[in-house]
Design a protein around this motif. Structure first.
Motif, PDB file in Angstrom:
ATOM      1  N   ASN A   1     -10.372 -12.790 -46.030  1.00  0.00           N
ATOM      2  CA  ASN A   1     -10.183 -12.165 -44.727  1.00  0.00           C
ATOM      3  C   ASN A   1     -10.815 -12.953 -43.588  1.00  0.00           C
ATOM      4  O   ASN A   1     -10.839 -12.486 -42.443  1.00  0.00           O
ATOM      5  N   ILE A   2     -11.344 -14.133 -43.889  1.00  0.00           N
ATOM      6  CA  ILE A   2     -11.897 -14.985 -42.833  1.00  0.00           C
ATOM      7  C   ILE A   2     -10.760 -15.466 -41.930  1.00  0.00           C
ATOM      8  O   ILE A   2      -9.702 -15.873 -42.389  1.00  0.00           O
ATOM      9  N   GLN A   3     -10.986 -15.413 -40.614  1.00  0.00           N
ATOM     10  CA  GLN A   3      -9.986 -15.827 -39.641  1.00  0.00           C
ATOM     11  C   GLN A   3     -10.100 -17.331 -39.387  1.00  0.00           C
ATOM     12  O   GLN A   3     -11.196 -17.856 -39.155  1.00  0.00           O
ATOM     13  N   VAL A   4      -8.954 -18.007 -39.431  1.00  0.00           N
ATOM     14  CA  VAL A   4      -8.910 -19.459 -39.246  1.00  0.00           C
ATOM     15  C   VAL A   4      -7.786 -19.802 -38.277  1.00  0.00           C
ATOM     16  O   VAL A   4      -6.674 -19.263 -38.386  1.00  0.00           O
ATOM     17  N   ASP A   5      -8.069 -20.698 -37.338  1.00  0.00           N
ATOM     18  CA  ASP A   5      -7.042 -21.219 -36.432  1.00  0.00           C
ATOM     19  C   ASP A   5      -6.401 -22.438 -37.088  1.00  0.00           C
ATOM     20  O   ASP A   5      -7.067 -23.456 -37.309  1.00  0.00           O
ATOM     21  N   GLN A   6      -5.124 -22.345 -37.394  1.00  0.00           N
ATOM     22  CA  GLN A   6      -4.434 -23.457 -38.039  1.00  0.00           C
ATOM     23  C   GLN A   6      -4.241 -24.618 -37.074  1.00  0.00           C
ATOM     24  O   GLN A   6      -4.128 -24.423 -35.852  1.00  0.00           O
ATOM     25  N   GLY A   7      -4.170 -25.825 -37.618  1.00  0.00           N
ATOM     26  CA  GLY A   7      -3.850 -26.998 -36.812  1.00  0.00           C
ATOM     27  C   GLY A   7      -2.394 -26.962 -36.382  1.00  0.00           C
ATOM     28  O   GLY A   7      -1.539 -26.380 -37.050  1.00  0.00           O
ATOM     29  N   ASP A   8      -2.104 -27.571 -35.238  1.00  0.00           N
ATOM     30  CA  ASP A   8      -0.737 -27.589 -34.726  1.00  0.00           C
ATOM     31  C   ASP A   8       0.173 -28.381 -35.661  1.00  0.00           C
ATOM     32  O   ASP A   8      -0.219 -29.409 -36.223  1.00  0.00           O
ATOM     33  N   ALA A   9       1.383 -27.901 -35.817  1.00  0.00           N
ATOM     34  CA  ALA A   9       2.369 -28.602 -36.635  1.00  0.00           C
ATOM     35  C   ALA A   9       2.811 -29.874 -35.925  1.00  0.00           C
ATOM     36  O   ALA A   9       2.765 -29.959 -34.690  1.00  0.00           O
ATOM     37  N   PRO A  10       3.235 -30.901 -36.653  1.00  0.00           N
ATOM     38  CA  PRO A  10       3.698 -32.131 -36.012  1.00  0.00           C
ATOM     39  C   PRO A  10       4.959 -31.891 -35.194  1.00  0.00           C
ATOM     40  O   PRO A  10       5.717 -30.937 -35.453  1.00  0.00           O
ATOM     41  N   ALA A  11       5.161 -32.736 -34.198  1.00  0.00           N
ATOM     42  CA  ALA A  11       6.356 -32.636 -33.360  1.00  0.00           C
ATOM     43  C   ALA A  11       7.583 -32.917 -34.217  1.00  0.00           C
ATOM     44  O   ALA A  11       7.716 -33.994 -34.800  1.00  0.00           O
ATOM     45  N   ARG A  12       8.489 -31.948 -34.279  1.00  0.00           N
ATOM     46  CA  ARG A  12       9.617 -32.083 -35.201  1.00  0.00           C
ATOM     47  C   ARG A  12      10.808 -31.306 -34.663  1.00  0.00           C
ATOM     48  O   ARG A  12      10.663 -30.211 -34.122  1.00  0.00           O
ATOM     49  N   VAL A  13      12.002 -31.882 -34.823  1.00  0.00           N
ATOM     50  CA  VAL A  13      13.256 -31.219 -34.480  1.00  0.00           C
ATOM     51  C   VAL A  13      14.058 -31.072 -35.764  1.00  0.00           C
ATOM     52  O   VAL A  13      14.325 -32.052 -36.459  1.00  0.00           O
ATOM     53  N   ILE A  14      14.443 -29.835 -36.102  1.00  0.00           N
ATOM     54  CA  ILE A  14      15.193 -29.555 -37.314  1.00  0.00           C
ATOM     55  C   ILE A  14      16.632 -29.237 -36.933  1.00  0.00           C
ATOM     56  O   ILE A  14      16.877 -28.343 -36.116  1.00  0.00           O
ATOM     57  N   VAL A  15      17.573 -29.959 -37.533  1.00  0.00           N
ATOM     58  CA  VAL A  15      18.992 -29.736 -37.278  1.00  0.00           C
ATOM     59  C   VAL A  15      19.662 -29.381 -38.602  1.00  0.00           C
ATOM     60  O   VAL A  15      19.610 -30.160 -39.563  1.00  0.00           O
ATOM     61  N   ASN A  16      20.260 -28.196 -38.663  1.00  0.00           N
ATOM     62  CA  ASN A  16      21.026 -27.797 -39.838  1.00  0.00           C
ATOM     63  C   ASN A  16      22.482 -28.162 -39.581  1.00  0.00           C
ATOM     64  O   ASN A  16      23.171 -27.523 -38.783  1.00  0.00           O
ATOM     65  N   SER A  17      22.962 -29.193 -40.274  1.00  0.00           N
ATOM     66  CA  SER A  17      24.294 -29.707 -40.026  1.00  0.00           C
ATOM     67  C   SER A  17      25.385 -28.764 -40.500  1.00  0.00           C
ATOM     68  O   SER A  17      26.535 -28.887 -40.087  1.00  0.00           O
ATOM     69  N   ARG A  18      25.053 -27.817 -41.383  1.00  0.00           N
ATOM     70  CA  ARG A  18      26.075 -26.903 -41.913  1.00  0.00           C
ATOM     71  C   ARG A  18      26.276 -25.683 -41.025  1.00  0.00           C
ATOM     72  O   ARG A  18      27.401 -25.215 -40.862  1.00  0.00           O
ATOM     73  N   THR A  19      25.187 -25.165 -40.472  1.00  0.00           N
ATOM     74  CA  THR A  19      25.301 -23.955 -39.661  1.00  0.00           C
ATOM     75  C   THR A  19      25.210 -24.230 -38.166  1.00  0.00           C
ATOM     76  O   THR A  19      25.502 -23.340 -37.368  1.00  0.00           O
ATOM     77  N   GLY A  20      24.792 -25.420 -37.782  1.00  0.00           N
ATOM     78  CA  GLY A  20      24.644 -25.728 -36.371  1.00  0.00           C
ATOM     79  C   GLY A  20      23.340 -25.228 -35.764  1.00  0.00           C
ATOM     80  O   GLY A  20      23.158 -25.295 -34.556  1.00  0.00           O
ATOM     81  N   THR A  21      22.434 -24.741 -36.607  1.00  0.00           N
ATOM     82  CA  THR A  21      21.149 -24.236 -36.122  1.00  0.00           C
ATOM     83  C   THR A  21      20.229 -25.395 -35.771  1.00  0.00           C
ATOM     84  O   THR A  21      20.107 -26.355 -36.541  1.00  0.00           O
ATOM     85  N   ILE A  22      19.584 -25.306 -34.628  1.00  0.00           N
ATOM     86  CA  ILE A  22      18.658 -26.344 -34.175  1.00  0.00           C
ATOM     87  C   ILE A  22      17.345 -25.682 -33.783  1.00  0.00           C
ATOM     88  O   ILE A  22      17.330 -24.726 -32.998  1.00  0.00           O
TER      89      ILE A  22
END
Length: 353
Positions: A230-251
């Motif tokens: 139950n200890i509270q922790v601030d996570q590190g920021d995720a790396p800069a990333r762009v995700i493109v799903n070529s099948r559904t068109g989700t970005i």
């Protein structure tokens, strides 16, 4: 203004090493189907499985005897055994057809042994299936299918018969493994535990694992874990990333995506070809013949979209607003992001899935 940090509980961002769910699988028979079971002419192993099942109860069937089993289907039975599951506890199972059964609706799973990766039996499953799908077929071959009628569930359909041993009570250390590898998060977890439990209690081994000293007594260790998770922790920021799903068109564009100065114009060239026929009619009282000739009409249209400029350090909201301003569709957005990456202006990892 700086957004407030979003702290997470340790139990939400890390797993305890050696304490995990175990996948179980077995092969069994579903009976009581209304003629929607396996066709044994195309799935001969269904008849062999049924013969072996009856042999267990002293009902032998002569070898070489052919019979149809439209009310029986061979199925795969899968379940997930949670950590610390004790004998007698019930778990849910998923049942799916292995052969050519049309539907499992109304069927009953006969007793099936569920085994782990070591080949040992850890649970037995049986019961009535709940099938959410529906399949109806007409005499002329027409068919309507809703969802998947060849897969069903049995809530609490399996009973644990053997406990899986864990390493929770062994050794003088426990190890937390982060669900997302990150050196910053690992360091913050180690620091948060040390601040709460005392210096030297925890140490980050790498970007995933944090080793923590723990009491040897099992009862004390349980109470100790209750405090740690139950200890509270601030996570590190995720790396800069762009995700493109070529099948559904989700970005999906990450928070820290930035672009270098770049000017972009995105136009659309539309070519339309329509095929028709023209009738060539000869002059009155002439000797000619009426002839039908093919005729093609080709139209080319090009949109005159504006050019827009990305300044240095442009943020996610700026990118979305600029591209939406020119009316770009999701597919166009993917093309623009790919072009930015190729030009070196996109300061982020472009992932296409």
């Amino acid at each position: 203004m700086v957004a407030p940090a979003q702290a997470d509980r340790l139990k939400d961002i890390a797993d305890l090493q050696g304490v995990q769910a175990n996948q179980l699988v077995g092969v069994g028979l579903v009976t009581g189907l209304d003629g929607t079971g396996d066709q044994t002419t195309q799935a001969p192993f269904t008849a062999e499985s049924f013969r072996a099942y009856l042999d267990q109860f002293g009902i032998p069937i002569p070898q070489g005897q052919n019979f149809q089993l439209g009310n029986v289907a061979v199925v795969s039975v899968q379940a997930e055994l949670p950590p610390f599951a004790k004998p007698g506890q019930q778990i849910d199972v998923t049942v799916s057809s292995l052969a050519n059964a049309d539907s499992l609706r109304g069927g009953t799973l006969e007793r099936t042994f569920l085994m782990g990766m070591d080949g040992e039996v850890y649970a037995t499953a049986q019961g009535n299936l709940i099938v959410g799908g529906l399949g109806v077929e007409g005499a002329d071959g027409s068919r309507i299918s809703i969802n998947i009628p060849s897969v069903g569930r049995i809530p609490g359909g399996a009973m644990t018969v053997k406990e899986v041993q864990t390493a929770f009570n062994s050794g003088d250390h426990i190890t937390f493994n982060l669900k997302r590898a990150d050196f910053t998060t690992a360091r913050r977890v180690s620091k948060a535990i040390n601040d709460f439990m005392g210096e030297g209690t925890a140490s980050a081994i790498d970007a995933v694992s944090i080793q923590v000293r723990a009491p040897a007594d099992s009862q004390s260790r349980v109470a100790y874990m209750s405090e740690l998770e139950n200890i509270q922790v601030d996570q590190g920021d995720a790396p800069a990333r762009v995700i493109v799903n070529s099948r559904t068109g989700t970005i999906v564009i990450g928070e820290h995506v930035r672009v270098s100065p770049a000017a972009i114009t995105h136009g659309s060239l539309s070519v339309t070809i329509s095929e028709g026929f023209a009738v060539s009619q000869p002059a009155p009282f002439g000797d000619g013949e009426t002839v039908v000739l093919p005729q093609s009409d080709i139209t080319v249209e090009q949109e005159n979209n504006r050019m827009f400029l990305f300044d240095a350090g442009t943020t996610l909201s700026d990118i979305v607003q600029a591209i939406n301003a020119v009316g770009a569709a999701p597919g166009d957005l993917a093309a623009i992001l790919e072009a930015l990456k190729q030009s070196g202006s996109l300061r982020a990892e472009l992932v296409v899935i």
